[in-house]
Write a protein that holds these residues in place. Structure first.
Motif, short mmCIF file in Angstrom:
data_model
loop_
_atom_site.label_atom_id
_atom_site.label_comp_id
_atom_site.label_asym_id
_atom_site.label_seq_id
_atom_site.Cartn_x
_atom_site.Cartn_y
_atom_site.Cartn_z
N GLN A 173 -14.35 16.52 -0.95
CA GLN A 173 -13.67 15.19 -0.65
C GLN A 173 -14.40 14.06 -1.38
N ARG A 174 -15.74 13.77 -1.20
CA ARG A 174 -16.50 12.72 -1.76
C ARG A 174 -16.30 13.15 -3.41
N LEU A 175 -16.45 14.11 -3.87
CA LEU A 175 -16.21 14.09 -5.26
C LEU A 175 -14.92 13.61 -6.01
N LYS A 185 -11.24 8.11 -13.48
CA LYS A 185 -11.42 9.35 -14.35
C LYS A 185 -10.52 10.56 -13.90
N THR A 186 -10.21 10.97 -14.90
CA THR A 186 -9.62 12.53 -14.66
C THR A 186 -10.60 13.66 -14.36
N GLN A 187 -10.24 14.83 -13.97
CA GLN A 187 -10.90 15.98 -13.65
C GLN A 187 -11.18 16.32 -14.92
N LEU A 222 -19.74 17.20 -17.66
CA LEU A 222 -20.46 18.30 -17.29
C LEU A 222 -20.68 19.56 -17.98
N HIS A 223 -19.92 19.32 -19.03
CA HIS A 223 -19.71 20.48 -20.20
C HIS A 223 -19.43 21.73 -19.47
N CYS A 224 -18.02 21.69 -18.83
CA CYS A 224 -17.71 22.74 -18.20
C CYS A 224 -16.11 22.76 -18.12
N LYS A 225 -15.34 23.77 -18.00
CA LYS A 225 -13.89 23.60 -18.10
C LYS A 225 -13.24 22.90 -16.77
N ARG A 226 -12.08 22.29 -17.15
CA ARG A 226 -11.63 21.56 -16.17
C ARG A 226 -11.29 22.51 -14.79
N GLU A 227 -10.83 23.58 -14.89
CA GLU A 227 -10.44 24.55 -13.87
C GLU A 227 -11.76 24.47 -13.02
N VAL A 228 -12.99 24.72 -13.59
CA VAL A 228 -14.13 25.00 -12.99
C VAL A 228 -14.59 23.67 -11.88
N TYR A 265 -14.73 22.93 -7.90
CA TYR A 265 -15.69 22.19 -7.27
C TYR A 265 -15.11 21.21 -6.19
N GLU A 266 -14.07 20.31 -6.99
CA GLU A 266 -13.56 19.29 -6.16
C GLU A 266 -12.51 20.00 -4.92
N LYS A 267 -12.16 20.96 -5.01
CA LYS A 267 -11.17 21.37 -4.01
C LYS A 267 -12.06 22.39 -3.02
N GLY A 268 -13.07 22.58 -3.16
CA GLY A 268 -14.21 23.15 -2.24
C GLY A 268 -14.08 24.86 -2.58
N ILE A 269 -13.34 25.20 -3.45
CA ILE A 269 -13.02 26.64 -3.75
C ILE A 269 -14.43 27.14 -4.02
N ARG A 270 -15.16 26.51 -4.99
CA ARG A 270 -16.29 27.01 -5.59
C ARG A 270 -17.61 26.02 -5.40
N GLU A 271 -18.74 26.46 -4.83
CA GLU A 271 -19.92 25.50 -4.49
C GLU A 271 -20.32 24.94 -5.76
#
Length: 71
Positions: A4-6, A15-17, A24-30, A34-40
Motif C-alpha cells: 500500500q505504501r508503494l 507516476k504510472t506503474q 527499476l528495469h523490470c516489466k510492469r507486471e512484475v 510488488y505493489e499488490k503484495g502478490i510478490r515480495e
C-alpha cells in the motif's frame, strides 16, 4: 503493508506503474505484483525505491510512519 505504501508513494509522485517499472528495469507486471503484495519486493528494488522517493526503507516496509529518510 509495504504494497500500500508503494502505491501511495507512486500516486503522490504522479507516476504510472510503467514509469516505476522502467526505473527499476523490470516489466510492469512484475512491479504491479510488488505493489499488490502478490510478490515480495527484492532488497535491491526496495533500496532503489527508497532513494527514488526520498524516504526510508523502514517507511516503505511499514516499520516507521516517518516519511523522511534517516540521515
Amino acid at each position: 503493508m509495504y504494497f500500500q505504501r508503494l502505491e501511495d508513494l507512486r500516486i503522490d509522485k504522479d507516476k504510472t506503474q510503467q514509469q516505476i517499472a522502467d526505473m527499476l528495469h523490470c516489466k510492469r507486471e512484475v512491479y504491479r505484483r510488488y505493489e499488490k503484495g502478490i510478490r515480495e519486493i527484492p532488497v535491491w528494488a526496495l533500496i532503489k525505491l527508497a532513494y527514488y522517493y526520498n524516504t526510508s526503507t523502514d517507511y516503505i516496509l511499514g516499520l516507521s510512519d516517518k516519511r523522511d529518510p534517516i540521515r
